[in-house]
Design a protein around this motif. Structure first.
Motif, short mmCIF file in Angstrom:
data_model
loop_
_atom_site.label_atom_id
_atom_site.label_comp_id
_atom_site.label_asym_id
_atom_site.label_seq_id
_atom_site.Cartn_x
_atom_site.Cartn_y
_atom_site.Cartn_z
N PHE A 93 71.88 15.23 71.97
CA PHE A 93 71.15 14.52 70.89
C PHE A 93 71.57 12.86 70.14
O PHE A 93 72.33 12.74 68.64
N ASN A 94 72.78 12.96 70.71
CA ASN A 94 74.44 11.51 71.05
C ASN A 94 73.53 10.06 70.78
O ASN A 94 74.02 9.81 69.28
N ALA A 95 72.40 10.28 71.25
CA ALA A 95 72.21 8.99 71.36
C ALA A 95 71.65 8.80 70.07
O ALA A 95 71.33 7.05 69.23
N TRP A 96 70.73 9.52 69.61
CA TRP A 96 69.62 9.71 68.72
C TRP A 96 70.24 9.27 66.85
O TRP A 96 70.63 8.56 66.61
N PHE A 97 72.27 10.46 67.33
CA PHE A 97 72.88 10.05 66.22
C PHE A 97 73.28 8.69 66.08
O PHE A 97 72.98 7.86 64.82
N GLU A 98 73.59 7.76 67.21
CA GLU A 98 74.38 6.67 67.25
C GLU A 98 73.09 5.38 66.78
O GLU A 98 72.89 4.48 66.16
N LYS A 102 72.57 3.10 63.62
CA LYS A 102 72.85 1.76 63.26
C LYS A 102 72.00 1.49 62.59
O LYS A 102 71.82 0.42 61.60
N GLU A 103 70.69 2.32 62.52
CA GLU A 103 69.75 2.06 61.02
C GLU A 103 70.25 2.25 60.63
O GLU A 103 69.89 1.28 59.05
N MET A 106 72.08 -0.81 59.20
CA MET A 106 71.24 -2.32 59.15
C MET A 106 70.06 -2.07 57.88
O MET A 106 70.45 -3.66 57.08
N MET A 107 69.70 -1.36 57.79
CA MET A 107 69.57 -0.93 56.48
C MET A 107 70.23 -1.50 55.11
O MET A 107 70.03 -1.83 54.24
N SER A 108 71.65 -0.60 54.68
CA SER A 108 72.71 -1.10 53.64
C SER A 108 72.59 -3.12 54.06
O SER A 108 72.95 -3.90 53.03
N PHE A 109 72.87 -3.91 55.51
CA PHE A 109 72.97 -5.01 55.13
C PHE A 109 71.62 -5.44 54.88
O PHE A 109 71.70 -6.47 53.71
N VAL A 110 70.40 -4.94 55.41
CA VAL A 110 69.14 -5.50 54.29
C VAL A 110 69.05 -5.56 52.98
O VAL A 110 68.97 -6.65 51.97
N LEU A 111 69.56 -4.69 52.63
CA LEU A 111 69.29 -4.08 51.01
C LEU A 111 70.69 -5.15 49.99
O LEU A 111 70.16 -5.04 49.64
N SER A 112 71.52 -4.97 50.47
CA SER A 112 71.94 -6.70 50.15
C SER A 112 71.74 -7.05 49.62
O SER A 112 72.43 -7.93 49.25
N PHE A 113 71.53 -7.57 51.28
CA PHE A 113 70.63 -9.31 51.13
C PHE A 113 69.81 -9.49 50.20
O PHE A 113 69.66 -10.71 49.29
N ILE A 114 68.89 -7.99 50.23
CA ILE A 114 67.92 -8.70 48.99
C ILE A 114 68.90 -8.46 47.71
O ILE A 114 68.12 -9.31 46.77
N SER A 115 69.75 -8.00 47.25
CA SER A 115 70.63 -8.05 45.86
C SER A 115 70.66 -9.16 45.84
O SER A 115 71.01 -9.32 44.42
N LEU A 116 71.55 -9.58 46.86
CA LEU A 116 72.14 -11.21 46.53
C LEU A 116 71.03 -12.12 46.26
O LEU A 116 71.47 -12.37 45.52
N ILE A 117 69.98 -11.60 46.72
CA ILE A 117 69.22 -12.45 46.63
C ILE A 117 68.14 -12.82 45.03
O ILE A 117 68.30 -13.80 44.61
N SER A 118 68.03 -11.16 45.08
CA SER A 118 67.47 -11.55 43.70
C SER A 118 68.53 -11.31 42.73
O SER A 118 68.05 -12.30 41.24
N ALA A 119 69.99 -11.14 42.88
CA ALA A 119 70.66 -11.57 41.33
C ALA A 119 71.32 -13.34 41.55
O ALA A 119 71.17 -14.09 40.09
N PHE A 120 71.30 -13.93 42.55
CA PHE A 120 70.52 -15.45 42.47
C PHE A 120 69.13 -15.29 40.98
O PHE A 120 69.47 -16.61 41.13
#
Length: 138
Positions: A93-98, A102-103, A106-120
């Motif tokens: 299940f190596n492909a599943w783990f990869e 990646k998911e 991407m979720m940490s990137f999206v949540l960071s972006f949302i936090s930055l916009i809300s702080a602004f």
């Protein structure tokens, strides 16, 4: 009648009893059908001591690599002429783990972006409120 004369071996069907029906998911690998080993070997045309695969369950699946060498040695002692391959659950299940890694990224990137916009937005509201209070108080 000619077709029946060419038949050299007649295979009689086996009566099997359905004991239960289960639903497997893509997250839990399992066989499609559970049958006795003797019947499975007969259906695949294997002899008595031939199997297609062997599965092992271990207590700690995260340290399965420590068991690979002893299992391979035991298999080689049993049938040294055959080519055995060992596959761990992580290999399978190596492909599943990869994909999950990646998911998460991407979720940490999206949540960071949302936090930055809300702080602004909060900063903009606070700035606007403080400017309006300054103007109203002479």
């Amino acid at each position: 009648m000619e077709c029946f004369r060419k038949i050299k071996e007649l295979v009689m069907p086996k009566d099997l009893e359905v004991i239960g029906i289960y639903r497997a998911s893509q997250h839990t690998p399992s066989p499609d059908l559970f049958i006795p080993l003797v019947i499975g070997q007969e259906l695949l045309g294997y002899e008595d001591d031939v199997v297609q695969a062997v599965a092992l369950r271990v207590e700690d699946p995260y340290h399965v690599e420590t068991m690979l060498a002893p299992v391979m040695q035991a298999l080689e002692k049993e049938k040294p002429s055959s080519a055995w391959t060992l596959e761990t659950w992580h290999d399978r299940f190596n492909a599943w783990f990869e994909l999950m890694q990646k998911e998460r990224m991407m979720m940490s990137f999206v949540l960071s972006f949302i936090s930055l916009i809300s702080a602004f937005c909060i900063m903009a509201v606070m700035f606007t409120v403080s400017i309006q209070r300054k103007r109203k108080s002479p």
